[in-house]
Design an enzyme around this catalytic site. Structure first.
Site, PDB file in Angstrom:
ATOM      1  CE1 TYR A 158       1.367   0.389   4.076  1.00 11.44           C
ATOM      2  CE2 TYR A 158       0.039  -1.741   4.448  1.00 11.44           C
ATOM      3  CZ  TYR A 158       0.972  -0.732   4.960  1.00 11.44           C
ATOM      4  OH  TYR A 158       1.542  -1.132   6.219  1.00 11.44           O
ATOM      5  CB  CYS A 182      -1.689  18.244   9.436  1.00  3.42           C
ATOM      6  SG  CYS A 182      -1.361  16.532   8.995  1.00  3.42           S
ATOM      7  CB  CYS A 216      -2.790  21.148   6.133  1.00  4.50           C
ATOM      8  SG  CYS A 216      -3.369  21.369   4.644  1.00  4.50           S
ATOM      9  CB  CYS A 268       2.041  17.913   2.494  1.00  9.25           C
ATOM     10  SG  CYS A 268       1.071  16.506   3.181  1.00  9.25           S
ATOM     11  CG  ASP A 269       5.653  12.015   3.099  1.00  7.74           C
ATOM     12  OD1 ASP A 269       6.634  12.147   2.362  1.00  7.74           O
ATOM     13  OD2 ASP A 269       5.534  11.039   3.668  1.00  7.74           O
ATOM     14  CB  CYS A 296     -17.314  19.887   4.926  1.00  6.80           C
ATOM     15  SG  CYS A 296     -16.800  18.445   4.405  1.00  6.80           S
ATOM     16  CB  CYS A 317     -20.479  18.329   8.992  1.00  5.12           C
ATOM     17  SG  CYS A 317     -20.228  16.872   9.959  1.00  5.12           S
ATOM     18  CB  CYS A 377     -13.990  15.884  10.575  1.00  4.98           C
ATOM     19  SG  CYS A 377     -13.542  15.478   8.923  1.00  4.98           S
ATOM     20  CB  CYS A 384     -17.131  12.008   4.867  1.00  9.17           C
ATOM     21  SG  CYS A 384     -18.540  12.794   5.613  1.00  9.17           S
TER      22      CYS A 384
END
Length: 426
Positions: free
Chosen positions: A31, A263, A269, A284-285, A326, A329, A335, A358
């Site tokens: 993965y 994050c 972020c 970001c990674d 969102c 929500c 979240c 979600c």
């Protein structure tokens, strides 16, 4: 040429994951997002960080952060491939540039395969924190985490945990939640708990193939929610105060009035950057691709890159692209809309950028909120964990009064109790 004069320090702390060997690794995990054709990856030919780049990174990072603690995170790929001499050099450079009264903290994220006695002795003497990847049971781990010879790596990973413990290090355990792990959440959790390290982090696997389909090893939204709820119950009633689970600790922090430290749970972020082995800096990674390369520390100071308009835009995009669903929500504070890499679902109203997970997160937050409220209230009142667990057990007995096998499950899932939480009765 970068000046040797100290830069103005940032007022807003940021973190950096340094990748001394880039994406190079001695495993071939099924993965791994670096093996995904559509995933972000380092594009340079350089495979290892030079001494010059290492010194630039350490000096610039120490000059940029507020202090008095400076946290270095060594990541990969597999960072132990850089060798012990690399980290000995890093410690020497840290002391060279560290202001008086400051301290450096080091964390290395590893698969554990190379951690022999020499490595563990070094890590212990240098006071490294260690994050070690192990996917619960040997069956789940060896399904995906194989070496170059296509052999499972559970045994060397488990041996590494025990060897670290022998040297006084309790590693943080990082466990991915795949579709396989989600089929047996309690066995996965209990296998990790039995190492008695005190900390577990669960990382959901969500990958997209070249055709835009979610891959078979990826956890489903429903599977992720069920996994979290099952593990939460087991932890809450048996391991409260003994073991910390990262997501549970972060959720409790948010619902206690604090700010998320993760994050993906935060409103925006962009405060966790990547320095690749060639000195290139990425947003970001999960976005180590040319579009998210914001510069190189050989040309631009790290502080300047961290505060660049490109990086700010990257961080704010998370907040600015939230769909209306969102924003409305009730769980948005916990979240944060989720990790941008997982926001590829279209809502019923046709909006983009809904978090793939979600449904699962909604299930977990709604399921766990009453218990968290109970826990937070009693913790603030000063009750010890053992008393809180005992009181939770008593309250659950009341919840199940009058509930039969064919009754709606009291957890609110909508399923019959016998098909849901029947086996969790107290």
């Amino acid at each position: 040429m970068i000046s040797d004069e100290p830069a103005t320090r940032t007022a807003y702390p940021f973190t950096v994951m340094a990748k001394p060997v880039g994406a190079s690794c001695n495993l071939r995990c099924g993965y791994c997002y670096y093996s995904n054709p559509l995933a972000a990856r380092s594009t340079g030919a350089q495979k290892a960080m030079t001494g010059r780049t290492l010194e630039l990174f350490i000096r610039q990072y120490i000059q940029a952060v507020p202090g008095p603690e400076v946290s270095f995170v060594w990541h990969g790929g597999e960072p132990t491939l850089a060798g012990l001499d690399f980290y000995r050099a890093a410690l020497t450079l840290q002391q060279k540039y560290l202001p008086a009264g400051w301290i450096c903290l080091n964390n290395i994220q590893t698969n554990g395969v190379l951690l022999d006695d020499e490595w563990c002795s070094f890590l212990a003497k240098a006071h490294f924190d260690v994050g070690l990847s192990i996917d619960g049971t040997s069956f789940v781990h060896d399904t995906y985490r194989k070496d170059a010879a296509v052999k499972g790596t559970y045994k060397p990973a488990a041996d590494a945990i025990r060897r670290l413990q022998k040297y006084g290090i309790q590693p943080d355990l990082l466990c991915t939640v795949t579709s396989t792990a989600a089929d047996d959440p309690l066995s996965t959790y209990r296998a990790l708990r039995d190492f008695r390290t005190g900390w577990i982090q669960f990382i959901p696997i969500v990958r997209i193939d070249e055709a835009g389909r979610v891959t078979s090893e990826s956890v489903t939204p429903a599977g992720y929610g069920d996994f979290l709820c099952s593990v939460f119950d087991e932890w809450l009633l048996n391991d409260l105060g003994i073991l910390e689970v990262q997501l549970f600790a972060e959720t409790s922090r948010v619902w206690s009035g604090g700010s998320a430290g993760l994050c993906w749970m935060a409103p925006a972020c962009g405060r966790a950057l990547i320095v690749e082995c060639d000195g290139s800096v990425y947003s970001c990674d999960h976005f180590v691709s040319p579009a998210y390369n914001i510069g190189n520390i050989a040309a631009t100071p790290l502080l300047e890159l961290s505060a660049s308009s490109e990086q700010k835009r990257f961080g704010e995009t998370k907040r600015n692209t939230l769909p209306a669903r969102c924003l409305e929500c009730e769980w948005i504070a916990a979240c944060g809309g989720g990790c941008p890499k997982n926001r590829f679902v279209r809502t019923e109203d046709g909006e983009n950028a809904l978090n793939y997970l979600c449904e699962g997160l909604n299930r977990f937050f709604s399921y766990s909120k009453p218990a968290f409220d109970f826990l937070i209230k009693h913790s603030k009142a000063g009750y010890p964990a053992a008393v809180v667990m005992a009181r939770l057990r008593e309250s659950l007995k009341d919840v199940w009064k009058g509930v039969g096998r064919n009754s709606p499950c009291p957890c609110g899932s909508g399923r019959k109790a016998k098909h849901c939480c029947w086996d969790k009765r107290i």
